[in-house]
Design a protein around this motif. Structure first.
Motif, PDB file in Angstrom:
ATOM      1  N   LEU A 178      37.063  47.097  40.435  1.00 33.04           N
ATOM      2  CA  LEU A 178      36.061  46.107  40.826  1.00 33.04           C
ATOM      3  C   LEU A 178      36.497  44.704  40.419  1.00 33.04           C
ATOM      4  O   LEU A 178      36.397  43.757  41.202  1.00 33.04           O
ATOM      5  CB  LEU A 178      34.714  46.450  40.197  1.00 33.04           C
ATOM      6  CG  LEU A 178      33.568  45.495  40.483  1.00 33.04           C
ATOM      7  CD1 LEU A 178      33.265  45.441  41.973  1.00 33.04           C
ATOM      8  CD2 LEU A 178      32.338  45.916  39.708  1.00 33.04           C
ATOM      9  N   ALA A 179      37.021  44.570  39.207  1.00 32.94           N
ATOM     10  CA  ALA A 179      37.483  43.262  38.733  1.00 32.94           C
ATOM     11  C   ALA A 179      38.644  42.764  39.583  1.00 32.94           C
ATOM     12  O   ALA A 179      38.703  41.577  39.935  1.00 32.94           O
ATOM     13  CB  ALA A 179      37.893  43.351  37.272  1.00 32.94           C
ATOM     14  N   ASN A 180      39.562  43.650  39.932  1.00 31.12           N
ATOM     15  CA  ASN A 180      40.687  43.259  40.784  1.00 31.12           C
ATOM     16  C   ASN A 180      40.200  42.785  42.148  1.00 31.12           C
ATOM     17  O   ASN A 180      40.716  41.820  42.707  1.00 31.12           O
ATOM     18  CB  ASN A 180      41.657  44.422  40.955  1.00 31.12           C
ATOM     19  CG  ASN A 180      42.463  44.678  39.714  1.00 31.12           C
ATOM     20  OD1 ASN A 180      42.611  43.806  38.855  1.00 31.12           O
ATOM     21  ND2 ASN A 180      42.974  45.894  39.587  1.00 31.12           N
ATOM     22  N   GLU A 181      39.220  43.472  42.696  1.00 33.33           N
ATOM     23  CA  GLU A 181      38.696  43.086  43.998  1.00 33.33           C
ATOM     24  C   GLU A 181      37.985  41.745  43.932  1.00 33.33           C
ATOM     25  O   GLU A 181      38.129  40.906  44.820  1.00 33.33           O
ATOM     26  CB  GLU A 181      37.731  44.157  44.500  1.00 33.33           C
ATOM     27  CG  GLU A 181      37.194  43.896  45.878  1.00 33.33           C
ATOM     28  CD  GLU A 181      36.306  45.015  46.373  1.00 33.33           C
ATOM     29  OE1 GLU A 181      35.511  44.736  47.293  1.00 33.33           O
ATOM     30  OE2 GLU A 181      36.394  46.134  45.856  1.00 33.33           O
ATOM     31  N   LEU A 182      37.230  41.517  42.853  1.00 32.99           N
ATOM     32  CA  LEU A 182      36.488  40.272  42.734  1.00 32.99           C
ATOM     33  C   LEU A 182      37.391  39.084  42.422  1.00 32.99           C
ATOM     34  O   LEU A 182      37.121  37.965  42.863  1.00 32.99           O
ATOM     35  CB  LEU A 182      35.416  40.395  41.647  1.00 32.99           C
ATOM     36  CG  LEU A 182      34.272  41.342  41.975  1.00 32.99           C
ATOM     37  CD1 LEU A 182      33.358  41.488  40.780  1.00 32.99           C
ATOM     38  CD2 LEU A 182      33.502  40.864  43.187  1.00 32.99           C
TER      39      LEU A 182
END
Length: 61
Positions: free
Chosen positions: A29-33
Motif C-alpha cells: 500500500l505504501a509503495n502504491e501511494l
C-alpha cells in the motif's frame, strides 16, 4: 416495497467489513501511494496527443 432484500444485503456486507479480520499488506500500500507516477502520466498524455496528431489543423496544411 422491494427494499428489504437490498437493505439486508447492505447490512450483511457492512457487518463483514466491520468484523472480518483483514490481512493488509501495508508495504504494498505504501509503495502504491508513494509511487512516482507523474512521469507515467506525462508519457500517457504524450501518447494520447500522438494518436490524434493526424486530426490537428497544423497537420492538414
Amino acid at each position: 416495497m422491494g427494499r428489504g432484500r437490498a437493505k439486508a444485503k447492505q447490512t450483511k456486507v457492512a457487518r463483514e467489513l466491520k468484523y472480518r479480520t483483514h490481512e493488509t499488506d501495508f508495504s504494498a500500500l505504501a509503495n502504491e501511494l508513494h509511487h512516482d507516477n507523474s512521469s507515467s502520466e506525462a508519457k500517457r498524455s504524450d501518447d494520447e496527443r500522438d494518436d490524434y496528431a493526424d486530426y490537428s489543423e497544423s497537420s492538414r496544411d
